[in-house]
Design an enzyme around this catalytic site. Structure first.
Site, PDB file in Angstrom:
ATOM      1  N   GLY A  54       0.815  -1.207   0.000  1.00 20.60           N
ATOM      2  CA  GLY A  54       0.000   0.000   0.000  1.00 20.60           C
ATOM      3  C   GLY A  54       0.851   1.261   0.000  1.00 20.60           C
ATOM      4  O   GLY A  54       2.082   1.225   0.059  1.00 20.60           O
TER       5      GLY A  54
ATOM      6  N   LEU B  31       1.322   3.714   2.279  1.00 20.29           N
ATOM      7  CA  LEU B  31       2.182   3.920   3.443  1.00 20.29           C
ATOM      8  C   LEU B  31       3.250   2.844   3.545  1.00 20.29           C
ATOM      9  O   LEU B  31       4.393   3.135   3.908  1.00 20.29           O
ATOM     10  CB  LEU B  31       1.341   3.953   4.723  1.00 20.29           C
TER      11      LEU B  31
ATOM     12  N   ASP C 256      -1.775 -12.081   7.181  1.00 16.84           N
ATOM     13  CA  ASP C 256      -3.135 -11.674   7.517  1.00 16.84           C
ATOM     14  C   ASP C 256      -3.119 -11.169   8.956  1.00 16.84           C
ATOM     15  O   ASP C 256      -3.018 -11.958   9.894  1.00 16.84           O
ATOM     16  CB  ASP C 256      -4.088 -12.856   7.361  1.00 16.84           C
ATOM     17  N   ILE C 257      -3.202  -9.852   9.116  1.00 13.57           N
ATOM     18  CA  ILE C 257      -3.065  -9.282  10.458  1.00 13.57           C
ATOM     19  C   ILE C 257      -4.246  -9.615  11.359  1.00 13.57           C
ATOM     20  O   ILE C 257      -4.187  -9.366  12.568  1.00 13.57           O
ATOM     21  CB  ILE C 257      -2.856  -7.749  10.415  1.00 13.57           C
TER      22      ILE C 257
ATOM     23  N   ASP D 173      -8.502  11.487  10.524  1.00 17.09           N
ATOM     24  CA  ASP D 173      -9.316  12.634  10.918  1.00 17.09           C
ATOM     25  C   ASP D 173     -10.808  12.312  10.881  1.00 17.09           C
ATOM     26  O   ASP D 173     -11.614  13.038  11.466  1.00 17.09           O
ATOM     27  CB  ASP D 173      -9.025  13.825  10.002  1.00 17.09           C
TER      28      ASP D 173
ATOM     29  N   TYR E 299     -16.074   3.795   8.144  1.00 24.98           N
ATOM     30  CA  TYR E 299     -14.613   3.868   8.144  1.00 24.98           C
ATOM     31  C   TYR E 299     -14.098   4.581   9.399  1.00 24.98           C
ATOM     32  O   TYR E 299     -13.196   4.082  10.096  1.00 24.98           O
ATOM     33  CB  TYR E 299     -14.118   4.594   6.891  1.00 24.98           C
TER      34      TYR E 299
END
Length: 303
Positions: free
Chosen positions: A21, A23, A47-48, A113, A136
């Site tokens: 991704g 980041l 797989d976290i 945010d 989200y």
């Protein structure tokens, strides 16, 4: 003694999840520049949300810290795909935090945010009340709570509207792409955010991690802008026709997920990043000197 008091050859790695991704790629690149050894695992490799897989990864790689760059980022699709969003954004970080607590490993997690409802008229700081408006944002709010409950010394970085030079999946890239093609670019003029340059975000987060900071920190470039004004600033910096930027109200876009009208971030913990204009200037310079391959690195919606 922390990892950076050891010799370079003996230093344990930083484990980065979500390696494909935006980041994840940025952390790999900047850690390489800073001579920090890393182990980078994509969502296909780790797989976290699987406690056994996470435990095995920590046992195998023996990291000094974990950076969770994995996440479900499709804000509108999350409204109808809530189960997957909560699994990736809330359950996954909780699993990582528990495993890190068990093994005495530090964790850096990212939030948004969008945990705020936009009712303020001044930038949000770390202690302001969370009232997310969409799935989200709620998933990120749950992750903050559960990560710090499992691992109180974890570092949680909230950020906003990030853009960077190493992939095309960001608002500034899309705006410039349209304007360079002579096409009108529509953007919301009634949502205010704190745009954040990815290299600034990653370098600051790494500094906080190395300094063994903990808790919630706001990391965003200085300034509050609507999306339309951000597109205009990018156009000005690139010497493109700003008249092609068409401000529109957010309601005109038909987004499934409600957004806060105001979600600018500030910090009461001593974090001061350069201005948004400064970040845009470096973005335009960095993109202009990058190779074609570097400018088209593919990010993933679920890293």
């Amino acid at each position: 003694m922390n990892a950076f008091q050891l010799s370079a050859t003996a230093a344990p790695p930083l484990l980065i999840t979500g390696a494909q991704g935006t980041l994840g790629r940025a952390f790999q690149r900047i850690c390489d520049i800073r001579n920090l050894p890393t182990v980078c695992l994509s969502r296909h490799e780790l797989d976290i949300t699987d406690p056994v897989a996470v435990e095995l990864a920590l046992q195998r790689h023996q990291p000094w810290a974990v950076v969770n760059a994995a996440g479900y980022v499709r804000v509108d699709e999350a409204e109808k795909d809530a189960a997957l969003c909560y699994r990736v954004n809330a359950t996954g970080p909780k699993v990582l935090a528990r495993a890190c607590a068990h093994r005495g490993v530090q964790l850096l997690a990212f939030s948004s945010d969008l945990v705020f409802d936009g009712q303020q008229s001044v930038p949000y700081t770390e202690g302001d009340a969370k009232r997310p408006l969409n799935v989200y944002g709620h998933s990120k709010s749950l992750a903050e709570r559960d990560v710090l409950a499992a691992l109180p010394r974890a570092l949680v970085v909230r950020t906003s509207a990030f853009f960077g030079p190493w992939d095309e999946y960001n608002f500034v890239h899309y705006a410039l792409q349209a304007l360079r093609g002579g096409r009108v670019f529509e953007a919301a003029d009634d949502l205010q955010v704190s745009p954040t340059y990815v290299p600034d975000l990653v370098n600051t987060a790494l500094d906080l991690l190395i300094d063994e900071e903990s808790g919630i920190w706001h990391v965003a470039n200085h300034g509050t802008y609507t999306w339309a004004r951000l597109a205009q600033l990018a156009a000005e910096g690139a010497e493109l026709n700003t008249a092609l930027v068409r401000p529109r109200p957010a309601a005109a876009f038909g987004w499934a997920a409600p957004r806060p009208a105001f979600s600018a971030l500030s910090s009461n913990r001593g974090i001061v990043l350069p201005s948004v204009e400064d970040g845009l200037g470096r973005y335009l310079r960095d993109v202009s000197v990058a190779s074609p391959d570097e400018c088209t690195l593919k990010g993933e919606a679920v890293a």
